[in-house]
Write a protein that holds these residues in place. Structure first.
Motif, PDB file in Angstrom:
ATOM      1  N   UNK A   1       0.845  -1.199   0.000  1.00 19.05           N
ATOM      2  CA  UNK A   1       0.000   0.000   0.000  1.00 19.05           C
ATOM      3  C   UNK A   1       0.877   1.244   0.000  1.00 19.05           C
ATOM      4  N   UNK A   2       0.382   2.280  -0.639  1.00 22.25           N
ATOM      5  CA  UNK A   2       1.187   3.482  -0.906  1.00 22.25           C
ATOM      6  C   UNK A   2       1.660   4.169   0.371  1.00 22.25           C
ATOM      7  N   UNK A   3       0.799   4.228   1.378  1.00 22.55           N
ATOM      8  CA  UNK A   3       1.176   4.894   2.637  1.00 22.55           C
ATOM      9  C   UNK A   3       2.321   4.141   3.311  1.00 22.55           C
ATOM     10  N   UNK A   4       2.235   2.820   3.350  1.00 25.50           N
ATOM     11  CA  UNK A   4       3.301   2.026   3.969  1.00 25.50           C
ATOM     12  C   UNK A   4       4.613   2.203   3.217  1.00 25.50           C
ATOM     13  N   UNK A   5       4.550   2.270   1.893  1.00 23.32           N
ATOM     14  CA  UNK A   5       5.747   2.489   1.087  1.00 23.32           C
ATOM     15  C   UNK A   5       6.376   3.844   1.370  1.00 23.32           C
ATOM     16  N   UNK A  17      14.283   9.829  12.282  1.00 25.30           N
ATOM     17  CA  UNK A  17      12.955  10.182  11.751  1.00 25.30           C
ATOM     18  C   UNK A  17      11.942  10.166  12.877  1.00 25.30           C
ATOM     19  N   UNK A  18      11.199  11.267  13.017  1.00 18.87           N
ATOM     20  CA  UNK A  18      10.195  11.386  14.078  1.00 18.87           C
ATOM     21  C   UNK A  18       8.821  11.613  13.473  1.00 18.87           C
ATOM     22  N   UNK A  19       7.881  10.766  13.852  1.00 20.92           N
ATOM     23  CA  UNK A  19       6.465  10.974  13.522  1.00 20.92           C
ATOM     24  C   UNK A  19       5.845  11.580  14.767  1.00 20.92           C
ATOM     25  N   UNK A  54      -1.713  14.523   8.040  1.00 19.49           N
ATOM     26  CA  UNK A  54      -1.856  13.352   7.166  1.00 19.49           C
ATOM     27  C   UNK A  54      -2.520  12.201   7.931  1.00 19.49           C
ATOM     28  N   UNK A  55      -3.859  12.189   7.982  1.00 17.75           N
ATOM     29  CA  UNK A  55      -4.562  11.139   8.733  1.00 17.75           C
ATOM     30  C   UNK A  55      -4.171   9.723   8.301  1.00 17.75           C
ATOM     31  N   UNK A  56      -3.884   9.532   6.989  1.00 17.45           N
ATOM     32  CA  UNK A  56      -3.518   8.194   6.526  1.00 17.45           C
ATOM     33  C   UNK A  56      -2.145   7.789   7.068  1.00 17.45           C
ATOM     34  N   UNK A  60      -1.324   4.743   9.420  1.00 18.20           N
ATOM     35  CA  UNK A  60      -0.347   3.843   8.810  1.00 18.20           C
ATOM     36  C   UNK A  60       0.882   3.616   9.673  1.00 18.20           C
ATOM     37  N   UNK A  61       1.346   4.653  10.354  1.00 17.80           N
ATOM     38  CA  UNK A  61       2.562   4.513  11.167  1.00 17.80           C
ATOM     39  C   UNK A  61       2.321   3.560  12.338  1.00 17.80           C
ATOM     40  N   UNK A  62       1.105   3.545  12.840  1.00 17.58           N
ATOM     41  CA  UNK A  62       0.775   2.628  13.946  1.00 17.58           C
ATOM     42  C   UNK A  62       0.838   1.172  13.478  1.00 17.58           C
ATOM     43  N   UNK A  63       0.417   0.925  12.235  1.00 17.18           N
ATOM     44  CA  UNK A  63       0.498  -0.430  11.675  1.00 17.18           C
ATOM     45  C   UNK A  63       1.947  -0.777  11.353  1.00 17.18           C
TER      46      UNK A  63
END
Length: 109
Positions: A1-5, A17-19, A54-56, A60-63
């Motif tokens: 999936x694009x978000x994971x990529x 890298x910090x989210x 970026x809600x997605x 996505x970062x949690x997954x």
């Protein structure tokens, strides 16, 4: 999936890298502000993404990390942890060592 990529490329392209919620200059939650303060105090050069924009990515970062909360810190392509883990590592001196390790060195331990 694009978000994971996209997340994977951020994590691998940036040594630190910090989210987070908000930006390094204007954190929008206390936990994100704490981690930013620790990173700045450590003299670390880091990239960040404001998950509120970026809600997605926020979902996505949690997954990606299998970790339920934000902020999330990655160093050398590896998930390090959230606010409590970063605080503990900072207090023990472990974080400073991790942050200064050249890319590729952290995995060898």
């Amino acid at each position: 999936d694009a978000v994971m990529g996209m997340i994977d490329s951020h994590v691998k392209a940036n040594h630190v890298m910090l989210y987070m919620k908000g930006s390094p200059n204007q954190p929008q939650c206390g936990f994100s502000g704490t981690v930013v303060g620790i990173l700045k105090n450590s003299g670390a050069d880091f990239a960040s993404v404001n998950v509120l924009d970026y809600p997605e990515v926020r979902e996505g970062i949690k997954k990606y990390s299998q970790w339920p909360t934000i902020p999330q810190l990655y160093v050398g392509g590896e998930f390090v942890g959230g606010c409590d883990i970063i605080k503990d590592m900072h207090e023990s001196g472990e974080l400073k060592e991790l942050l200064k390790a050249p890319e590729g060195e952290a995995e060898k331990q």
